[in-house]
Design a protein around this motif. Structure first.
Motif, PDB file in Angstrom:
ATOM      1  N   SER A   1       0.824  -1.215   0.000  1.00 51.47           N
ATOM      2  CA  SER A   1       0.000   0.000   0.000  1.00 51.47           C
ATOM      3  C   SER A   1       0.860   1.267   0.000  1.00 51.47           C
ATOM      4  O   SER A   1       0.332   2.360  -0.174  1.00 51.47           O
ATOM      5  CB  SER A   1      -0.924   0.004   1.222  1.00 51.47           C
ATOM      6  OG  SER A   1      -0.147   0.013   2.421  1.00 51.47           O
ATOM      7  N   GLU A   2       2.169   1.110   0.190  1.00 47.35           N
ATOM      8  CA  GLU A   2       3.078   2.262   0.248  1.00 47.35           C
ATOM      9  C   GLU A   2       4.175   2.166  -0.818  1.00 47.35           C
ATOM     10  O   GLU A   2       5.325   2.535  -0.585  1.00 47.35           O
ATOM     11  CB  GLU A   2       3.699   2.356   1.647  1.00 47.35           C
ATOM     12  CG  GLU A   2       2.668   2.556   2.732  1.00 47.35           C
ATOM     13  CD  GLU A   2       3.267   2.533   4.129  1.00 47.35           C
ATOM     14  OE1 GLU A   2       4.463   2.824   4.277  1.00 47.35           O
ATOM     15  OE2 GLU A   2       2.516   2.217   5.066  1.00 47.35           O
TER      16      GLU A   2
ATOM     17  N   TYR B   1      11.358  -6.377  -5.759  1.00 46.45           N
ATOM     18  CA  TYR B   1      10.338  -5.992  -4.789  1.00 46.45           C
ATOM     19  C   TYR B   1       9.187  -6.978  -4.969  1.00 46.45           C
ATOM     20  O   TYR B   1       8.608  -7.072  -6.061  1.00 46.45           O
ATOM     21  CB  TYR B   1       9.873  -4.551  -5.023  1.00 46.45           C
ATOM     22  CG  TYR B   1       8.727  -4.144  -4.126  1.00 46.45           C
ATOM     23  CD1 TYR B   1       8.890  -4.097  -2.743  1.00 46.45           C
ATOM     24  CD2 TYR B   1       7.492  -3.807  -4.659  1.00 46.45           C
ATOM     25  CE1 TYR B   1       7.843  -3.731  -1.917  1.00 46.45           C
ATOM     26  CE2 TYR B   1       6.442  -3.434  -3.847  1.00 46.45           C
ATOM     27  CZ  TYR B   1       6.623  -3.401  -2.475  1.00 46.45           C
ATOM     28  OH  TYR B   1       5.580  -3.042  -1.658  1.00 46.45           O
ATOM     29  N   ILE B   2       8.864  -7.708  -3.927  1.00 50.33           N
ATOM     30  CA  ILE B   2       7.876  -8.779  -4.028  1.00 50.33           C
ATOM     31  C   ILE B   2       6.468  -8.188  -3.920  1.00 50.33           C
ATOM     32  O   ILE B   2       6.078  -7.649  -2.879  1.00 50.33           O
ATOM     33  CB  ILE B   2       8.116  -9.862  -2.956  1.00 50.33           C
ATOM     34  CG1 ILE B   2       9.586 -10.318  -2.936  1.00 50.33           C
ATOM     35  CG2 ILE B   2       7.159 -11.037  -3.164  1.00 50.33           C
ATOM     36  CD1 ILE B   2      10.134 -10.809  -4.266  1.00 50.33           C
ATOM     37  N   LEU B   3       5.732  -8.305  -5.012  1.00 47.23           N
ATOM     38  CA  LEU B   3       4.368  -7.780  -5.079  1.00 47.23           C
ATOM     39  C   LEU B   3       3.346  -8.790  -4.564  1.00 47.23           C
ATOM     40  O   LEU B   3       2.351  -8.419  -3.946  1.00 47.23           O
ATOM     41  CB  LEU B   3       4.027  -7.398  -6.521  1.00 47.23           C
ATOM     42  CG  LEU B   3       4.878  -6.275  -7.113  1.00 47.23           C
ATOM     43  CD1 LEU B   3       4.719  -6.224  -8.628  1.00 47.23           C
ATOM     44  CD2 LEU B   3       4.513  -4.949  -6.471  1.00 47.23           C
TER      45      LEU B   3
ATOM     46  N   ASN C   1       4.946   3.923  -3.160  1.00 45.07           N
ATOM     47  CA  ASN C   1       5.616   5.169  -3.535  1.00 45.07           C
ATOM     48  C   ASN C   1       7.024   5.230  -2.929  1.00 45.07           C
ATOM     49  O   ASN C   1       7.898   5.918  -3.454  1.00 45.07           O
ATOM     50  CB  ASN C   1       4.785   6.388  -3.128  1.00 45.07           C
ATOM     51  CG  ASN C   1       4.510   6.429  -1.626  1.00 45.07           C
ATOM     52  OD1 ASN C   1       4.305   5.395  -0.988  1.00 45.07           O
ATOM     53  ND2 ASN C   1       4.485   7.626  -1.074  1.00 45.07           N
ATOM     54  N   GLN C   2       7.252   4.485  -1.833  1.00 48.52           N
ATOM     55  CA  GLN C   2       8.590   4.423  -1.239  1.00 48.52           C
ATOM     56  C   GLN C   2       9.601   3.765  -2.182  1.00 48.52           C
ATOM     57  O   GLN C   2      10.792   4.047  -2.108  1.00 48.52           O
ATOM     58  CB  GLN C   2       8.554   3.664   0.088  1.00 48.52           C
ATOM     59  CG  GLN C   2       7.824   4.395   1.189  1.00 48.52           C
ATOM     60  CD  GLN C   2       7.869   3.617   2.491  1.00 48.52           C
ATOM     61  OE1 GLN C   2       8.887   3.040   2.841  1.00 48.52           O
ATOM     62  NE2 GLN C   2       6.746   3.602   3.209  1.00 48.52           N
ATOM     63  N   ILE C   3       9.105   2.919  -3.062  1.00 51.13           N
ATOM     64  CA  ILE C   3       9.985   2.279  -4.054  1.00 51.13           C
ATOM     65  C   ILE C   3      10.581   3.354  -4.957  1.00 51.13           C
ATOM     66  O   ILE C   3      11.768   3.310  -5.287  1.00 51.13           O
ATOM     67  CB  ILE C   3       9.213   1.238  -4.894  1.00 51.13           C
ATOM     68  CG1 ILE C   3       8.665   0.128  -3.999  1.00 51.13           C
ATOM     69  CG2 ILE C   3      10.074   0.673  -6.010  1.00 51.13           C
ATOM     70  CD1 ILE C   3       9.690  -0.737  -3.327  1.00 51.13           C
ATOM     71  N   ASP C   4       9.776   4.333  -5.345  1.00 53.56           N
ATOM     72  CA  ASP C   4      10.270   5.424  -6.197  1.00 53.56           C
ATOM     73  C   ASP C   4      11.391   6.197  -5.512  1.00 53.56           C
ATOM     74  O   ASP C   4      12.376   6.563  -6.145  1.00 53.56           O
ATOM     75  CB  ASP C   4       9.130   6.372  -6.573  1.00 53.56           C
ATOM     76  CG  ASP C   4       8.077   5.697  -7.433  1.00 53.56           C
ATOM     77  OD1 ASP C   4       8.414   4.731  -8.149  1.00 53.56           O
ATOM     78  OD2 ASP C   4       6.908   6.138  -7.383  1.00 53.56           O
ATOM     79  N   THR C   5      11.246   6.434  -4.216  1.00 56.87           N
ATOM     80  CA  THR C   5      12.276   7.154  -3.466  1.00 56.87           C
ATOM     81  C   THR C   5      13.585   6.362  -3.452  1.00 56.87           C
ATOM     82  O   THR C   5      14.661   6.907  -3.733  1.00 56.87           O
ATOM     83  CB  THR C   5      11.795   7.415  -2.014  1.00 56.87           C
ATOM     84  OG1 THR C   5      10.583   8.154  -2.073  1.00 56.87           O
ATOM     85  CG2 THR C   5      12.840   8.177  -1.221  1.00 56.87           C
ATOM     86  N   ILE C   6      13.498   5.076  -3.160  1.00 58.59           N
ATOM     87  CA  ILE C   6      14.700   4.225  -3.140  1.00 58.59           C
ATOM     88  C   ILE C   6      15.292   4.126  -4.544  1.00 58.59           C
ATOM     89  O   ILE C   6      16.512   4.200  -4.719  1.00 58.59           O
ATOM     90  CB  ILE C   6      14.370   2.834  -2.561  1.00 58.59           C
ATOM     91  CG1 ILE C   6      14.026   2.973  -1.071  1.00 58.59           C
ATOM     92  CG2 ILE C   6      15.533   1.863  -2.770  1.00 58.59           C
ATOM     93  CD1 ILE C   6      13.436   1.726  -0.449  1.00 58.59           C
TER      94      ILE C   6
ATOM     95  N   THR D   1       5.606 -10.949   0.276  1.00 57.88           N
ATOM     96  CA  THR D   1       4.979  -9.725  -0.222  1.00 57.88           C
ATOM     97  C   THR D   1       5.437  -8.521   0.610  1.00 57.88           C
ATOM     98  O   THR D   1       5.376  -8.554   1.830  1.00 57.88           O
ATOM     99  CB  THR D   1       3.446  -9.859  -0.178  1.00 57.88           C
ATOM    100  OG1 THR D   1       3.062 -10.980  -0.970  1.00 57.88           O
ATOM    101  CG2 THR D   1       2.766  -8.609  -0.698  1.00 57.88           C
ATOM    102  N   GLY D   2       5.929  -7.482  -0.083  1.00 57.90           N
ATOM    103  CA  GLY D   2       6.384  -6.266   0.573  1.00 57.90           C
ATOM    104  C   GLY D   2       7.881  -6.211   0.805  1.00 57.90           C
ATOM    105  O   GLY D   2       8.412  -5.160   1.169  1.00 57.90           O
ATOM    106  N   ASP D   3       8.579  -7.313   0.588  1.00 58.08           N
ATOM    107  CA  ASP D   3      10.036  -7.314   0.776  1.00 58.08           C
ATOM    108  C   ASP D   3      10.734  -6.763  -0.467  1.00 58.08           C
ATOM    109  O   ASP D   3      10.387  -7.124  -1.594  1.00 58.08           O
ATOM    110  CB  ASP D   3      10.559  -8.726   1.056  1.00 58.08           C
ATOM    111  CG  ASP D   3      10.225  -9.212   2.453  1.00 58.08           C
ATOM    112  OD1 ASP D   3      10.143  -8.373   3.364  1.00 58.08           O
ATOM    113  OD2 ASP D   3      10.073 -10.439   2.629  1.00 58.08           O
TER     114      ASP D   3
END
Length: 176
Positions: A41-42, A92-94, A44-49, A117-119
């Motif tokens: 659900s977050e 990134y595990i969806l 957008n943090q992937i974009d930052t990393i 999921t989420g890792d």
């Protein structure tokens, strides 16, 4: 993500193979392995990393028997061959679960990293590793790349030990 030493007991690679000996974040970081938990659900943090680490491209891979059909067994076998890459491997595990096994350089032991999921996991260029699904036989992951998307495994052998990316990786361990 949970990490532990692989038990080396013969059997189905998709089983946990948990030796009961956990691996600390300190050991993972000393090998150059990075990981985060980011709820889906977050994302957008992937974009930052991605921006911080200069990842410019991405795609999605789904590994299931239904999705790969007749190629499924061959793909799983190739993922489980010990290999390295000349670029970081970022996943990134969806959805789903699986295992990344990485070689601990000094002991040559396998460390099993159970991803869910989420890792988000980053394997450094030059580290020997392999991947397998768990018994659910399904994973969907976002793959991130610094340049054009590519996935070129270099199976472990005499030539990989002198590969410049492997040598750079080993030199980075000496610095840490």
């Amino acid at each position: 993500m949970r990490a532990y030493y692989f038990d080396n007991i013969p059997g189905d690679q998709r089983l946990p193979h948990d030796s009961g000996n956990p691996v600390s974040d300190h050991i993972l970081k000393s090998l150059g392995l990075l990981h985060w938990y980011i709820p889906t659900s977050e994302q957008n943090q992937i974009d930052t990393i991605a921006e911080e680490r200069s990842y410019k491209n991405r795609d999605t891979i789904t590994v299931t028997k239904q999705g790969l059909g007749d190629l499924y067994e061959a793909k799983l076998k190739s993922f489980y061959e010990e290999h390295m890459h000349e670029d970081e491997e970022i996943r990134y595990i969806l959805e789903g679960t699986g295992f990344f096994d990485v070689r601990e350089h000094l002991s040559d032991s396998w460390i099993r990293c159970q991803v869910d999921t989420g890792d988000l996991i980053v394997l450094p260029a030059g580290i020997y590793h392999r991947f397998t699904l768990d018994e659910t036989n399904a994973i969907k992951a976002l793959r991130l790349f610094k340049d054009e998307p590519k996935w070129t495994p270099i199976n472990r052998g005499d030539l990989t030990d002198v590969n410049p990316h492997r040598v750079d990786y080993l030199n980075s361990l000496a610095v840490n």
